[in-house]
Write a protein that holds these residues in place. Structure first.
Motif, PDB file in Angstrom:
ATOM      1  N   TYR A 255       0.841  -1.199   0.000  1.00 23.20           N
ATOM      2  CA  TYR A 255       0.000   0.000   0.000  1.00 23.20           C
ATOM      3  C   TYR A 255       0.874   1.246   0.000  1.00 23.20           C
ATOM      4  CZ  TYR A 255      -3.973  -2.983   1.264  1.00 23.20           C
ATOM      5  OH  TYR A 255      -4.948  -3.950   1.278  1.00 23.20           O
ATOM      6  N   LEU A 256       0.349   2.311  -0.587  1.00 25.18           N
ATOM      7  CA  LEU A 256       0.947   3.633  -0.517  1.00 25.18           C
ATOM      8  C   LEU A 256       0.214   4.442   0.551  1.00 25.18           C
ATOM      9  CD1 LEU A 256       1.475   4.916  -4.190  1.00 25.18           C
ATOM     10  CD2 LEU A 256       3.214   4.834  -2.408  1.00 25.18           C
ATOM     11  N   ALA A 257       0.968   5.072   1.457  1.00 28.23           N
ATOM     12  CA  ALA A 257       0.367   5.910   2.494  1.00 28.23           C
ATOM     13  C   ALA A 257       1.249   7.128   2.718  1.00 28.23           C
ATOM     14  CB  ALA A 257       0.191   5.130   3.794  1.00 28.23           C
ATOM     15  N   GLU A 258       0.625   8.265   3.009  1.00 29.88           N
ATOM     16  CA  GLU A 258       1.361   9.519   3.193  1.00 29.88           C
ATOM     17  C   GLU A 258       2.060   9.569   4.548  1.00 29.88           C
ATOM     18  OE1 GLU A 258       0.518  14.285   2.444  1.00 29.88           O
ATOM     19  OE2 GLU A 258      -1.132  12.944   2.943  1.00 29.88           O
ATOM     20  N   ARG A 259       1.535   8.861   5.519  1.00 29.58           N
ATOM     21  CA  ARG A 259       2.088   8.919   6.868  1.00 29.58           C
ATOM     22  C   ARG A 259       3.470   8.282   6.946  1.00 29.58           C
ATOM     23  NH1 ARG A 259      -3.322   7.115  10.330  1.00 29.58           N
ATOM     24  NH2 ARG A 259      -4.614   8.902   9.711  1.00 29.58           N
ATOM     25  N   GLY A 260       4.260   8.767   7.902  1.00 29.27           N
ATOM     26  CA  GLY A 260       5.574   8.208   8.123  1.00 29.27           C
ATOM     27  C   GLY A 260       5.505   6.879   8.832  1.00 29.27           C
ATOM     28  N   PRO A 261       6.600   6.098   8.798  1.00 31.11           N
ATOM     29  CA  PRO A 261       6.579   4.750   9.382  1.00 31.11           C
ATOM     30  C   PRO A 261       6.325   4.757  10.886  1.00 31.11           C
ATOM     31  CG  PRO A 261       8.811   5.392   8.769  1.00 31.11           C
ATOM     32  CD  PRO A 261       7.895   6.416   8.167  1.00 31.11           C
ATOM     33  N   GLY A 262       6.673   5.836  11.583  1.00 31.71           N
ATOM     34  CA  GLY A 262       6.457   5.870  13.025  1.00 31.71           C
ATOM     35  C   GLY A 262       5.001   5.972  13.420  1.00 31.71           C
ATOM     36  N   SER A 263       4.119   6.389  12.504  1.00 32.78           N
ATOM     37  CA  SER A 263       2.698   6.562  12.834  1.00 32.78           C
ATOM     38  C   SER A 263       1.802   5.543  12.123  1.00 32.78           C
ATOM     39  CB  SER A 263       2.238   7.978  12.465  1.00 32.78           C
ATOM     40  OG  SER A 263       2.452   8.245  11.081  1.00 32.78           O
ATOM     41  N   VAL A 264       2.393   4.550  11.481  1.00 27.64           N
ATOM     42  CA  VAL A 264       1.615   3.523  10.786  1.00 27.64           C
ATOM     43  C   VAL A 264       1.622   2.253  11.628  1.00 27.64           C
ATOM     44  CG1 VAL A 264       1.462   2.087   8.715  1.00 27.64           C
ATOM     45  CG2 VAL A 264       2.115   4.491   8.517  1.00 27.64           C
ATOM     46  N   PRO A 265       0.469   1.684  11.948  1.00 27.51           N
ATOM     47  CA  PRO A 265       0.419   0.466  12.762  1.00 27.51           C
ATOM     48  C   PRO A 265       0.955  -0.735  11.995  1.00 27.51           C
ATOM     49  CG  PRO A 265      -1.768   1.031  11.983  1.00 27.51           C
ATOM     50  CD  PRO A 265      -0.882   2.176  11.599  1.00 27.51           C
ATOM     51  N   PRO A 266       1.187  -1.859  12.682  1.00 28.53           N
ATOM     52  CA  PRO A 266       1.682  -3.075  12.008  1.00 28.53           C
ATOM     53  C   PRO A 266       0.726  -3.538  10.921  1.00 28.53           C
ATOM     54  CG  PRO A 266       1.858  -3.290  14.388  1.00 28.53           C
ATOM     55  CD  PRO A 266       1.064  -2.055  14.143  1.00 28.53           C
ATOM     56  N   PRO A 267       1.213  -4.297   9.974  1.00 29.22           N
ATOM     57  CA  PRO A 267       0.343  -4.780   8.891  1.00 29.22           C
ATOM     58  C   PRO A 267      -0.738  -5.705   9.421  1.00 29.22           C
ATOM     59  CG  PRO A 267       2.474  -5.884   8.810  1.00 29.22           C
ATOM     60  CD  PRO A 267       2.604  -4.790   9.809  1.00 29.22           C
ATOM     61  N   PRO A 268      -1.937  -5.650   8.852  1.00 23.31           N
ATOM     62  CA  PRO A 268      -3.033  -6.522   9.302  1.00 23.31           C
ATOM     63  C   PRO A 268      -2.982  -7.854   8.566  1.00 23.31           C
ATOM     64  CG  PRO A 268      -3.841  -5.059   7.629  1.00 23.31           C
ATOM     65  CD  PRO A 268      -2.375  -4.731   7.784  1.00 23.31           C
ATOM     66  N   ALA A 285      -0.683  -0.148  -4.070  1.00 23.76           N
ATOM     67  CA  ALA A 285       0.594   0.257  -4.668  1.00 23.76           C
ATOM     68  C   ALA A 285       0.986  -0.697  -5.787  1.00 23.76           C
ATOM     69  CB  ALA A 285       1.688   0.295  -3.607  1.00 23.76           C
ATOM     70  N   GLY A 286       0.960  -0.208  -7.001  1.00 18.46           N
ATOM     71  CA  GLY A 286       1.432  -0.974  -8.147  1.00 18.46           C
ATOM     72  C   GLY A 286       0.459  -2.010  -8.675  1.00 18.46           C
ATOM     73  N   THR A 287      -0.164  -2.771  -7.796  1.00 27.64           N
ATOM     74  CA  THR A 287      -1.041  -3.878  -8.201  1.00 27.64           C
ATOM     75  C   THR A 287      -2.281  -3.908  -7.317  1.00 27.64           C
ATOM     76  OG1 THR A 287       0.860  -5.204  -8.911  1.00 27.64           O
ATOM     77  CG2 THR A 287      -1.200  -6.376  -8.520  1.00 27.64           C
TER      78      THR A 287
END
Length: 437
Positions: A255-268, A285-287
């Motif tokens: 996925y593409l997300a604007e938030r930085g890695p410090g504010s993104v929770p773990p992958p579901p 993202a991409g596909t």
């Protein structure tokens, strides 16, 4: 052997196996014996799908044989439209067979109305009276007059209801009933027009803003499209369950997300991906893999004729971060899919064969038969390397109520897939409990 000859051969084989005479079949098809002879000899072609379906049912064709017959008819009809094949024959009821009594009002018939030469649902107004057990018959008053140079025949809908009658003209036009114009008056499953592009940055910039969650966008496209139409399109006899967050092998996606890695929770896990992506305002993202499960909603069968790709908008991909849902996974199953290149000027859904532990899986192909007892699953894999694309799918169908188009999108909004080339890529480090490059 031409397409029309192949179709006629299949009809003859089914008829001979069923052991039915031309007269018996003609009565069941509500046509004349001579017309049925011409169908089976390849001298003429049925003008609509309903005749082919009734013939297959009457001869006891298996589901596979019915699909083969429908496919042969579609190919022959396409060849006829291009030229060089027998013209279609519009069915007429034998003179000796009386018309059935109407459901609500008495029918006054001066001139018999033939079956329509084209499928219902073109949107150009009410067509001729359809026949056959699949169709709800309407009370029609037909007036035939004129012995001069021009003969005029006017057909008026007498019992179809105010919403289906043509608007009145002249001085008293305002007094009569007209087609509904209030939003939401059309059927819930009418085709939805291509979605509008996502909002762009102020000043005409090409980079889009964050994607609003699904609950914040009102679904008004359907109501706007159907309110202006003088006659509602036929309701699609199909129910579609759409999954827009399908991961390859159940674990591989980005996925593409604007938030930085410090504010993104773990992958579901895959089942929780829609809620996770909505909360992060993330896009594929991409596909993107879309899975559509289709069920028939009526007693008859529906034929899916084709699938078209609609790209509503192309933008410059946003300069966001890429978040991989897995560091790598794989499986023995590669499903057969329809592959879509969103970067093409006119994207097409191309069938691609799959593989199951070394065993080839045939590529999907149209037409496909769908009914309540025979669901169909379509898997579409869209890819882009150069655009942030809004897109959707249009399924063209033919069935008991006529023909039409079923829009496949993301709950009333267009599907969205963005290229991610050159963007920072993060994977989740389980031992550290954080995203890392």
């Amino acid at each position: 052997m031409g397409e029309a000859e192949n179709f006629a051969r299949l009809m003859r084989e089914l008829k001979e196996r069923a052991g039915l005479s031309y007269g018996t079949l003609a009565r069941r098809l509500h046509t004349s014996t001579s017309t049925l002879h011409r169908y089976c000899n390849g001298d003429a072609l049925p003008a609509e799908f309903a005749v082919v379906d009734r013939f297959a049912r009457a001869c006891g064709a298996s589901p596979a044989e019915a699909v083969d017959l429908h496919r042969a008819w579609l190919l022959a009809d396409a060849r006829r439209r291009a030229g060089g094949e027998p013209a279609p024959v519009t069915e007429t009821r034998p003179v000796s067979e009386p018309l059935p009594e109407p459901e609500t009002e008495q029918v006054v018939v001066v001139a018999p109305a033939p079956e329509p030469a084209a499928a219902v649902g073109s949107g150009s107004g009410p067509g001729p009276l359809p026949r056959g057990p699949w169709y709800r018959r309407r009370a029609v008053v037909v007036t035939a007059a004129g012995v001069t140079a021009g003969a005029v025949a006017v057909a008026l809908l007498a019992a179809a209801g105010p919403e289906l009658r043509a608007p009145r003209t002249g001085a008293g036009a305002g007094a009569g009933p007209t087609a509904p114009s209030a939003p939401g008056s059309g059927p819930a499953s009418d085709p939805v027009p291509t979605g509008a592009p996502q909002p762009t940055a102020p000043g005409g910039g090409s980079a889009p803003g964050p994607v609003p969650p699904a609950a914040s966008q009102p679904a008004t496209a359907t109501a706007t499209a159907t309110a202006s139409a003088p006659h509602p399109a036929p309701v699609a006899p199909l129910k579609a369950a759409v999954r827009t967050h399908v991961w390859a092998a159940g674990c591989d996606h980005a996925y593409l997300a604007e938030r930085g890695p410090g504010s993104v929770p773990p992958p579901p896990v895959e089942a929780d991906a829609p809620a996770w992506a909505s909360a992060q305002r993330a896009v594929h993202a991409g596909t993107q893999i879309v899975e559509v499960t289709l069920h028939g909603t009526g007693g008859g069968a529906v034929v899916l004729e084709d699938m078209e790709v609609r790209v509503a908008a192309r933008r410059t991909p946003p300069a966001w971060n890429v978040y991989q849902m897995s560091q790598g996974c794989g499986g023995g199953l590669t499903p057969a899919v329809f592959a879509v290149n969103l970067d093409a000027p006119r994207p097409l859904a191309r069938p691609v064969a799959g593989n199951d532990a070394g065993k080839a899986l045939p590529a999907p192909s149209f037409p496909l038969r769908v009914s309540a007892a025979e669901p169909v699953v379509l898997r579409v894999e869209a890819v882009t390397t150069g655009c942030d694309c809004d897109w959707s799918l249009d399924l063209r169908w033919t069935g008991p109520s006529g023909s039409g188009t079923l829009r496949i999108d993301d709950g009333g909004r267009p599907l969205r897939t963005s290229a991610a080339t050159g963007r920072p890529v993060y994977g989740y480090a389980l031992e550290q409990g954080r995203w890392a490059r």
